[in-house]
Design a protein around this motif. Structure first.
Motif, short mmCIF file in Angstrom:
data_model
loop_
_atom_site.label_atom_id
_atom_site.label_comp_id
_atom_site.label_asym_id
_atom_site.label_seq_id
_atom_site.Cartn_x
_atom_site.Cartn_y
_atom_site.Cartn_z
N ALA A 230 0.77 -1.19 0.09
CA ALA A 230 0.07 -0.09 0.07
C ALA A 230 0.77 1.15 0.22
O ALA A 230 0.60 2.17 -0.78
N LEU A 231 1.99 1.31 0.87
CA LEU A 231 2.62 2.70 0.97
C LEU A 231 3.54 2.91 -0.17
O LEU A 231 3.66 4.00 -0.72
N ALA A 232 3.75 1.68 -0.93
CA ALA A 232 4.56 1.96 -2.18
C ALA A 232 3.80 2.34 -3.70
O ALA A 232 4.22 2.94 -4.20
N LEU A 233 2.44 2.00 -3.57
CA LEU A 233 1.56 2.16 -4.54
C LEU A 233 0.85 3.53 -4.59
O LEU A 233 0.58 4.13 -5.45
N VAL A 234 0.77 3.88 -3.16
CA VAL A 234 -0.07 5.05 -3.11
C VAL A 234 0.69 6.32 -3.13
O VAL A 234 1.82 6.34 -2.44
N LYS A 235 0.46 7.28 -4.08
CA LYS A 235 1.28 8.53 -4.14
C LYS A 235 0.67 9.61 -3.48
O LYS A 235 -0.70 9.88 -3.96
N PRO A 236 1.32 10.62 -2.75
CA PRO A 236 0.78 11.71 -2.23
C PRO A 236 0.18 12.75 -3.50
O PRO A 236 0.76 12.75 -4.62
N ARG A 237 -0.95 13.49 -3.03
CA ARG A 237 -1.39 14.54 -4.14
C ARG A 237 -0.21 15.69 -4.08
O ARG A 237 0.52 16.08 -3.05
N LEU A 238 -0.05 16.04 -5.22
CA LEU A 238 0.75 17.24 -5.52
C LEU A 238 0.42 18.51 -4.46
O LEU A 238 -0.69 18.88 -4.37
N ASN A 239 1.52 19.32 -3.87
CA ASN A 239 1.13 20.03 -2.94
C ASN A 239 0.74 21.62 -3.42
O ASN A 239 0.80 22.57 -2.79
N SER A 240 1.24 21.73 -4.62
CA SER A 240 1.14 23.13 -5.26
C SER A 240 -0.25 23.55 -5.42
O SER A 240 -1.21 23.15 -6.24
N TYR A 241 -0.88 24.35 -4.16
CA TYR A 241 -2.03 24.82 -4.05
C TYR A 241 -2.17 26.05 -4.77
O TYR A 241 -1.54 27.16 -4.91
N ILE A 242 -3.51 26.18 -5.63
CA ILE A 242 -3.97 27.54 -6.14
C ILE A 242 -4.98 28.07 -5.55
O ILE A 242 -5.72 27.23 -5.44
N PRO A 243 -5.09 29.07 -4.95
CA PRO A 243 -6.45 29.59 -4.44
C PRO A 243 -7.44 30.04 -5.78
O PRO A 243 -7.14 30.86 -6.36
N LEU A 244 -8.70 29.22 -5.62
CA LEU A 244 -9.42 29.31 -6.62
C LEU A 244 -10.81 29.97 -6.20
O LEU A 244 -11.26 29.75 -5.22
N ASP A 245 -11.30 30.83 -6.95
CA ASP A 245 -12.52 31.78 -6.57
C ASP A 245 -13.67 31.03 -7.51
O ASP A 245 -13.45 31.23 -8.79
#
Length: 351
Positions: free
Chosen positions: A144-159
């Motif tokens: 599980a730990l090897a297969l699951v990839k974290p979501r990209l952290n580049s956050y954009i404030p969206l309106d």
């Protein structure tokens, strides 16, 4: 076994063919396919000692023929069982759909929210099902730990604020029926609700389900269970099962969530087609514009160039793990740039 088989022995008997047919018809697996196990003076080596198992544990067994015969004419066979077999078996459910159809519409009479509906669907299926035993996929927890990839952290404030449009309207029964027709009977997610369960509902309960969808649509609050997935690692053909890189993760998500996603996607695609947002050469994931359209266009281009004694240069681009590395906020930003506001991007972000 007192029969030679064609893959391992140097001759084949009638009994061997009967035995092989029985193994095939019974959906069983034969571990030893090539190496002889029987050696007798002045006789040809034969494969007489067969090791048979069910397909559930085939990938968990290692078969080895030992050289020391211990004064016998049969070679000892050593079978090693992988540690993955230590996992307890899980349950696979075969639903009696006749009983399910006769009960579910009555059981949903007191349900109103999406959580109550999905719980009742799963519990009714459990009560009218036959449970079968099957082992868990090998080393699923370890992978599980090897297969699951974290979501990209580049956050954009969206309106997402903006005037109300037709995209923000409540879903209709026609849209729900269209989404259900396009939803195949695939494996359910953690909520254990399949597409066939939803399709078994009568008109009254489908309207109740539609009301629950619109409540989610208007509130923007997605059920927490829709954000979960059951990940099944499947080993790639010809790859060693001992390496985590040899597995392809298959994510099983909520079917009720997929139905709502189809309704949202249908509205968005219809809008973009009216506004001519898609590239003329965009094919795939669009109605009447599949990959075969591009193949036909390329074929026509090559034939035209050949007739004019010209040439065609083709560049093929394959992005590694493109879906896994999709930047979600960046994708939503592009949606907002096309002028879409309100519930539509909110629903896309939530799901």
């Amino acid at each position: 076994m007192a029969s030679s088989v064609p893959n391992g022995g140097t001759h084949t008997s009638a009994s061997a063919s009967i035995l092989l047919d029985w193994i095939s018809d019974s959906d069983l697996c034969l571990l030893n396919l090539s190496s002889p196990t029987y050696y007798k003076p002045r006789c040809r080596p034969s494969l007489l000692d067969l090791t048979i198992c069910s397909p559930d544990i085939f990938n968990l067994l290692h078969f080895e023929i030992l050289n020391d015969m211990f004064e016998s004419d049969h070679c000892p066979i050593k079978i090693t069982v992988s540690n993955a077999c230590a996992d307890l078996p899980t349950r696979r459910i075969r639903v009696n759909w006749h009983q399910f159809n006769s009960r579910i519409n009555i059981n949903l009479a007191s349900c109103s929210s999406m959580a109550e509906i999905t719980t009742q669907l799963a519990s009714t299926a459990e009560r009218v099902s036959v449970a079968q035993r099957m082992p868990r996929v090998a080393q699923a927890n370890a992978l599980a730990l090897a297969l699951v990839k974290p979501r990209l952290n580049s956050y954009i404030p969206l309106d997402f604020s903006g005037p109300t449009t037709d995209l923000d309207a409540d879903f209709t029964f026609t849209e729900l029926e269209g989404a259900l027709r396009k939803t195949g009977n695939k494996s359910p997610g953690p909520d254990r609700v399949s597409a066939q369960m939803i399709k078994s509902l009568n008109h009254e309960n489908k309207m109740k389900l539609l009301k629950a969808y619109n409540a989610i649509w208007n509130s923007g609050q997605v059920p927490e269970q829709w954000k979960l997935s059951k990940i099944i690692p499947i080993v790639k053909p010809g790859k060693p099962s001992s390496l985590t890189s040899s597995y392809r993760p298959i994510s099983l998500t909520s079917i009720p969530c997929k139905v709502m996603e189809r309704m949202i996607l249908h509205r968005l695609i219809c809008l973009y087609q009216r506004k001519l947002q898609f590239d003329p050469f965009q094919s795939g994931f669009l109605q009447y514009r599949g990959c075969e359209n591009l193949i036909a266009a390329l074929h026509h281009l090559i034939l035209t160039a050949k007739a004019k004694k010209n040439y065609v240069i083709g560049i093929s681009l394959d992005i590694n793990a493109a879906y896994d590395n999709t930047w979600h906020d960046g994708l939503l930003y592009k949606v907002l740039r096309t002028g879409v506001r309100g519930k539509q991007p909110n629903g896309s972000q939530a799901s």
